[in-house]
Scaffold this motif. Structure first.
Motif, PDB file in Angstrom:
ATOM      1  N   PRO A 315       0.839  -1.198   0.000  1.00  0.00           N
ATOM      2  CA  PRO A 315       0.000   0.000   0.000  1.00  0.00           C
ATOM      3  C   PRO A 315       0.874   1.249   0.000  1.00  0.00           C
ATOM      4  N   ALA A 316       0.301   2.372  -0.399  1.00  0.00           N
ATOM      5  CA  ALA A 316       1.033   3.636  -0.398  1.00  0.00           C
ATOM      6  C   ALA A 316       1.453   4.013   1.018  1.00  0.00           C
ATOM      7  N   LEU A 317       2.515   4.780   1.117  1.00  0.00           N
ATOM      8  CA  LEU A 317       3.036   5.212   2.420  1.00  0.00           C
ATOM      9  C   LEU A 317       1.949   5.830   3.289  1.00  0.00           C
ATOM     10  N   ILE A 318       1.073   6.648   2.712  1.00  0.00           N
ATOM     11  CA  ILE A 318       0.049   7.309   3.525  1.00  0.00           C
ATOM     12  C   ILE A 318      -0.842   6.290   4.214  1.00  0.00           C
ATOM     13  N   GLU A 319      -1.146   5.168   3.542  1.00  0.00           N
ATOM     14  CA  GLU A 319      -1.960   4.132   4.168  1.00  0.00           C
ATOM     15  C   GLU A 319      -1.203   3.452   5.302  1.00  0.00           C
ATOM     16  N   LEU A 320       0.093   3.259   5.122  1.00  0.00           N
ATOM     17  CA  LEU A 320       0.898   2.656   6.174  1.00  0.00           C
ATOM     18  C   LEU A 320       1.027   3.596   7.373  1.00  0.00           C
ATOM     19  N   LEU A 321       1.142   4.898   7.100  1.00  0.00           N
ATOM     20  CA  LEU A 321       1.211   5.866   8.198  1.00  0.00           C
ATOM     21  C   LEU A 321      -0.103   5.937   8.961  1.00  0.00           C
ATOM     22  N   LEU A 322      -1.219   5.758   8.263  1.00  0.00           N
ATOM     23  CA  LEU A 322      -2.507   5.680   8.946  1.00  0.00           C
ATOM     24  C   LEU A 322      -2.516   4.520   9.931  1.00  0.00           C
ATOM     25  N   GLN A 323      -2.025   3.357   9.497  1.00  0.00           N
ATOM     26  CA  GLN A 323      -1.946   2.201  10.391  1.00  0.00           C
ATOM     27  C   GLN A 323      -0.999   2.490  11.552  1.00  0.00           C
TER      28      GLN A 323
END
Length: 511
Positions: A315-323
């Motif tokens: 997934p894109a970095l932004i999705e990983l940062l959300l997690q």
């Protein structure tokens, strides 16, 4: 998302702000007194976006342990270094695509993919299977050379080395090396809890000695639940953290009680070494696909010029940062710190935490953010050594809104008060719901909160609260008192400065 428009003077320039002679709000002082926490053990900053100096600054320059709030530093560095669309690609490689199918060797190079879940691991090998390769007879090699081997033990922080939050990152790591267990109270009081795993590992056996009790669910639902790790075979020595002595068989023993009102909950354990987790998960998934395996699994270098047979993109970095921020995921944060070192042109060898820290400091310095007191350690805040001041956390927050291209993305990764993530059920006041995007942090002797909120005039402000000391964990009411003050009393001050700054009110549909 909300739009901020500004101009003129920036308050995030790294120069000391003028002394602010300001007492803590009375309600905050009362809450601290009731908790038995001296005001000297607390740092507080409230600073409006694009305002020349803070509205409230108390012990602002005192370095304190921020616990998981330190993830804000890692988040800034990741977004500024890569942008929110960054992805990682994990690939299965072979020496020649026209070689005899299934004979191998096969190689997987660890690229520090922080989003390599069990589902994506299966997707990767499904691609291999769907190309007509149903029998694997050649060796499969896992290349871990991207991260420098660490001598750190997962026990080092709190002697809870089997818990998911203590996992040590690897360049090739599937499912964050964690087995997740679902726990549901029984239909009747006295019955055992119903417990099942997300993914079956043959080496891991569950011993369920739990029971269901009546009553409300406590804030920490698992407070009545206890675990022990046993060697499956009597000849094995007991170990205090995952190592290869337990890879052939381990018993997870759960005892204690959970109230019926708790419903289904999830708890993670890391009981196998990284290599055993890769080995066992691959063989299980391959057999589920219908394939057979007669080769060997090993660790070693995979040539980077081998052709790609199959690939899976994260997934894109932004999705990983959300997690990472919504759920305060330590393994993600620690992996990203190492990825920053791996991505650094000045690092010629394998990535290390020290290389990651150096990269973060350069990213901050390039943006005029000089935090000489900061001790980053592993980027997650799971640390007794980590330090940063409330002033510098506030400056970081303001810089992301005033100067970064990714301010909206940064804010979005933070939990919404009383809505989601670690702050889903955080405060009693219903008027705080959805008005604050905040990262929280808690350790023994540490309670922290930092992020953004809407003040009494619906303008964005940066909010930082750091408490360190014996009573810090009892300062939740003081945090709520601060947020209530921001929500109901804090307004744009009339500074004796000239500025053409304008901040548009933020319409918040959750309010």
């Amino acid at each position: 998302m909300w739009i901020l428009i500004w101009g003129g003077m920036s308050c995030a320039d790294p120069v000391p702000f003028p002394p602010v002679s300001q007492e803590l709000p009375q309600t905050l002082r009362q809450a601290l007194a009731q908790a038995g926490v001296p005001a000297s053990e607390v740092s507080v900053v409230v600073w409006g976006v694009n305002e020349p100096r803070p509205r409230l600054a108390w012990e602002a320059q005192t370095p304190r342990n921020p616990a998981s709030v330190m993830k804000l530093v890692t988040t800034l560095a990741a977004l500024e270094n890569w942008g929110p669309a960054k992805t990682w690609r994990t690939e299965v490689r072979v020496p020649r695509l026209d070689a005899q199918r299934g004979q191998g060797p096969f190689g997987v190079i660890g690229v520090g993919d922080p989003g390599l879940t069990l589902e994506r691991w299966q997707e990767l090998w499904r691609q291999v299977y769907q190309q007509g390769i149903h029998q694997l007879s050649g060796p499969i090699r896992f290349d871990q050379s991207g991260f420098s081997p660490t001598e750190l033990s997962p026990e080092i922080f709190d002697q809870e080395g089997f818990r998911a939050y203590n996992v040590i990152p690897h360049a090739l790591q599937v499912g964050q090396q964690t087995q997740w267990w679902f726990i549901r109270p029984g239909a009747r009081v006295g019955e055992p809890l119903q417990i099942w795993s997300e993914f079956p590992f043959p080496q891991i056996v569950l011993s369920n000695r739990t029971r269901t009790v009546s009553g409300p669910c406590p804030a920490l639902w698992r407070s009545g639940l206890h675990y022990a790790i046993r060697a499956k075979f009597p000849a094995q020595a007991m170990r205090s953290h995952p190592d290869n002595h337990l890879d052939t068989g381990v018993i997870l023993e759960l005892t204690g009680t959970v109230p019926q009102d708790c419903g289904v909950q999830v708890m993670g354990f890391s009981l196998l070494t990284n290599f055993a987790y890769l080995d066992s998960s691959l063989l299980t998934l391959w057999h589920e696909l219908g394939g057979t395996f007669a080769g060997t699994l090993e660790q070693g270098t995979v040539p980077g010029d081998w052709p790609v047979l199959a690939s899976s993109e994260s997934p894109a970095l932004i999705e990983l940062l959300l997690q990472m921020n919504k759920n305060s995921n330590n393994v993600l944060a620690r992996t990203l710190l190492l990825d920053l070192a791996m991505n650094d042109s000045e690092v010629v060898k394998a990535a290390t935490e020290s290389g990651g820290r150096a990269k973060v400091l350069r990213i901050l310095a390039e943006r005029g953010l000089d935090f000489p007191e900061m001790v980053l350690e592993n980027g997650s805040g799971l640390s007794r050594k980590a330090r940063i001041s409330a002033e510098h956390l506030a400056r970081l927050l303001l810089w992301m809104q005033e100067k970064s291209l990714y301010g909206n993305e940064f804010m979005t990764t933070l939990p919404l008060v009383n809505v989601d993530g670690t702050l889903r059920h955080s405060f009693e006041d219903p008027q705080l719901r959805g008005r604050f995007h905040l990262k929280s942090g808690t350790l023994d002797g540490v309670k922290a909160l930092a992020g953004y909120g809407l003040d009494a005039q619906n303008h964005w402000v940066a909010v930082v609260f750091l408490a360190n000391g014996p009573g810090a964990e009892s300062t939740a009411k003081a945090q709520e008192a601060l947020l209530r003050w921001v929500r109901h009393e804090s307004k744009i001050p009339q500074f004796n400065t000239t500025s053409n700054a304008m901040v548009l009110p933020a319409p918040n549909p959750l309010r």
